[in-house]
Motif scaffolding. Structure first.
Motif, PDB file in Angstrom:
ATOM      1  N   THR A 196      -4.397   5.507   2.390  1.00  0.00           N
ATOM      2  CA  THR A 196      -3.761   4.333   2.998  1.00  0.00           C
ATOM      3  C   THR A 196      -3.568   3.163   2.034  1.00  0.00           C
ATOM      4  O   THR A 196      -2.735   2.286   2.285  1.00  0.00           O
ATOM      5  N   HIS A 197      -4.340   3.135   0.933  1.00  0.00           N
ATOM      6  CA  HIS A 197      -4.235   2.047  -0.035  1.00  0.00           C
ATOM      7  C   HIS A 197      -3.167   2.310  -1.094  1.00  0.00           C
ATOM      8  O   HIS A 197      -2.907   1.448  -1.944  1.00  0.00           O
ATOM      9  N   GLU A 244       0.217   6.951   6.125  1.00  0.00           N
ATOM     10  CA  GLU A 244       0.284   5.511   5.840  1.00  0.00           C
ATOM     11  C   GLU A 244      -0.886   4.748   6.457  1.00  0.00           C
ATOM     12  O   GLU A 244      -1.345   3.752   5.897  1.00  0.00           O
ATOM     13  N   LYS A 245      -1.384   5.230   7.608  1.00  0.00           N
ATOM     14  CA  LYS A 245      -2.462   4.501   8.287  1.00  0.00           C
ATOM     15  C   LYS A 245      -3.648   5.374   8.698  1.00  0.00           C
ATOM     16  O   LYS A 245      -4.713   4.852   9.044  1.00  0.00           O
ATOM     17  N   ASP A 246      -3.482   6.704   8.649  1.00  0.00           N
ATOM     18  CA  ASP A 246      -4.551   7.612   9.074  1.00  0.00           C
ATOM     19  C   ASP A 246      -5.201   8.301   7.882  1.00  0.00           C
ATOM     20  O   ASP A 246      -4.523   8.664   6.915  1.00  0.00           O
ATOM     21  N   TRP A 247      -6.503   8.490   7.953  1.00  0.00           N
ATOM     22  CA  TRP A 247      -7.189   9.313   6.963  1.00  0.00           C
ATOM     23  C   TRP A 247      -6.962  10.782   7.321  1.00  0.00           C
ATOM     24  O   TRP A 247      -6.901  11.143   8.499  1.00  0.00           O
ATOM     25  N   MET A 256       2.992   3.724  -0.654  1.00  0.00           N
ATOM     26  CA  MET A 256       3.448   4.795   0.214  1.00  0.00           C
ATOM     27  C   MET A 256       4.876   5.246  -0.086  1.00  0.00           C
ATOM     28  O   MET A 256       5.201   6.424   0.083  1.00  0.00           O
ATOM     29  N   ASP A 310      -8.501   9.532   2.057  1.00  0.00           N
ATOM     30  CA  ASP A 310      -7.878   8.253   2.389  1.00  0.00           C
ATOM     31  C   ASP A 310      -6.773   7.925   1.389  1.00  0.00           C
ATOM     32  O   ASP A 310      -7.023   7.719   0.204  1.00  0.00           O
TER      33      ASP A 310
END
Length: 527
Positions: A312-313, A338-341, A316, A310
């Motif tokens: 996403t945190h 940016e949004k997917d694992w 980016m 992950d």
């Protein structure tokens, strides 16, 4: 027969660095570099993370790097070798930079040092997430400028030339006179005689099928050295990289660099839980053996094929600057970091053991040297610390060059040992037969000789490998030779060494984890 002063087999960072240093220092000496594909197809090219080097003496120190390496190696490192390699790192980096290599810098112009698993400080010198490609490109550009270096692309080294190939020799101790090499375009096999032969053939990842290594990583140098009676040690220590991008494909898997976890990424199971906190206080920054084993445990417990990384945190915009290649490769697979694992799985990555060498890269065979991943120097012990591999290759290439410059070997007397083609028969089904045996071998290694092993499984693997060995030897002696058959022969030899040396080890260390010894330890502790 061809003759050269130095025969280098392999075109990664170790072989190229040695060749450049020898060629520059001694313009009168000739160097052949033999590589079975194009010269830029090597493990080095695919290295993402960087080079572990102490460059910030205010925050870091040689002692800290030494201790991190010893801890990762789990008591199996040679401390004097670790000290030598760590201390020489900065000088060897200066060599690369003098040849034109560029590494990332911060806003103040200082080297931008990253951190990876097992390291206590930021010390990874890198070029975004394609450090290996940068180093390989610079080295090849340098090689092409040196008139006394010849690169033989698409040439495959079949075997080392030793006494048993020759009619009359004056050498009593085991010695290497060069190698038999196949020109893959003409299929002609001929001997290359050399003062010294340097094996720099890289790793063994293809033996497992699922690997971060390129297809050329078939353990050729180790196979040749083993058949020539060189000492081979600690082959049980196969390192699995924790985070290869999961795909339903055979062969090379795209690597998600260790540096991504160093940047702050989390590992999560299918329920979204950060499971590494249960296994090690360092969590995602634990050493590779611990992270790989933790993932393997989670996969088996949950009966799933992959876990997630992950990102996403993370910042980016900064991520894209540091890992543009990883970001784009994921995007090609419809994974938006940016949004997917990112689905990841451990894959065979690096061999910590290999051909035993001294501090100059010399083996127990006269005039035979080994550098890089195919060698066992004592630096890595039971588990290589992240980004110590390029460092080791640079230091040992320098040491080998220094030794051979000061101790130039003489050509050893020998009759011309022409290659005798035993069989010229070509079976039209040979390719499919080799592929079938290769896939059976890879399945055997993944099932019984992977991240977690047990004695029963290793014995099953030994029995099945004996049958495969008979099949391959029959093909080798009964067919016209080609590269794929010779690679398979080498992989069988390497598999034998890994299985035998796994059975010889009676305790768990680093990358070697035997469930029987773990359960025995629990019983003893309970009582």
């Amino acid at each position: 027969m061809r003759t050269t002063d130095y025969l280098v087999i392999g075109s990664g960072v170790a072989g190229l660095t040695f060749a450049i240093k020898m060629a520059e220092k001694h313009p009168d000496r000739s160097i052949y570099i033999v590589t079975k594909q194009s010269e830029d197809d090597s493990n080095t090219t695919h290295a993402q993370g960087g080079v572990a080097i102490v460059m910030d003496q205010e925050k870091d120190s040689f002692k800290k790097h030494l201790m991190d390496t010893l801890i990762a190696g789990d008591g199996c490192c040679n401390a004097s070798v670790v000290e030598m390699v760590v201390n020489e790192g900065p000088e060897r980096l200066m060599d690369l930079m003098a040849w034109g290599a560029n590494f990332d810098r911060d806003s103040k112009g200082r080297l931008d040092l990253a951190r990876e698993g097992g390291h206590s400080e930021n010390r990874i010198v890198h070029n975004r997430d394609t450090t290996g490609r940068e180093i390989e490109t610079i080295l090849l550009n340098k090689v092409r400028q040196l008139a006394n270096i010849s690169i033989l692309n698409y040439h495959f080294a079949i075997d080392l030339i030793t006494q048993h190939h020759l009619k009359n020799t004056i050498e009593e101790a085991p010695a290497c006179y060069g190698a038999y090499v196949m020109d893959q375009k003409t299929e002609r096999i001929y001997p290359i005689k050399a003062r010294a032969t340097i094996l720099a053939t890289g790793g063994i990842g293809r033996l497992y099928g699922h690997t971060t290594n390129p297809m050329v990583a078939t353990g050729d140098g180790i196979g040749m050295a083993y058949r020539a009676k060189a000492r081979i040690k600690e082959m049980e220590f196969v390192q699995f990289h924790p985070t290869a991008l999961y795909e339903k494909v055979q062969g090379r898997l795209f690597l998600i660099s260790e540096a991504v976890r160093g940047f702050g990424a989390y590992l999560r199971d299918g329920e979204g839980e950060r499971f590494m906190l249960k296994f090690d206080k360092r969590a995602e920054l634990a050493s590779r053996d611990i992270v790989s084993r933790a993932i393997d445990t989670v996969l088996k417990k949950n009966k799933t094929s992959f876990v997630y990384l992950d990102c996403t945190h993370l910042d980016m915009s900064d991520f894209k600057v540091h890992f543009p290649n990883i970001f784009n490769e994921c995007l090609k697979r419809n994974i938006n970091v940016e949004k997917d694992w990112i689905p990841v799985v451990p894959a065979a990555h690096y061999l910590c053991g290999g051909i035993v060498v001294d501090k100059n890269g010399a083996t127990n065979l006269k005039n035979l040297f080994a550098l890089g991943e195919c060698s066992r120097t004592g630096l890595h012990g039971a588990n290589r610390l992240a980004s110590n591999s390029l460092l080791e290759a640079l230091v040992y290439a320098h040491k080998c060059d220094t030794y051979l410059s000061e101790n130039e070997p003489q050509f050893m007397e020998m009759d011309q040992p022409h290659w005798i083609e035993v069989n010229t028969h070509t079976d039209k089904n040979l390719g499919s037969i080799i592929l079938d045996i290769t896939e059976r071998l890879q399945e055997l290694m993944r099932r019984y000789v992977g991240i977690v092993r047990c004695n029963e499984g290793l014995l099953k693997a030994k029995g099945q490998l004996d049958e495969i060995h008979k099949e391959v030897e029959a093909l080798y002696h009964g067919s016209k030779l080609n590269t794929q058959l010779c690679e398979l022969r080498n992989m069988v030899n390497v598999a034998h060494l890994i299985i035998e040396q796994s059975l010889e080890r009676k305790e768990n260390k680093g990358g070697y984890f035997n469930l029987d010894y773990f359960l025995h330890h629990l019983e003893v502790t309970a009582h």
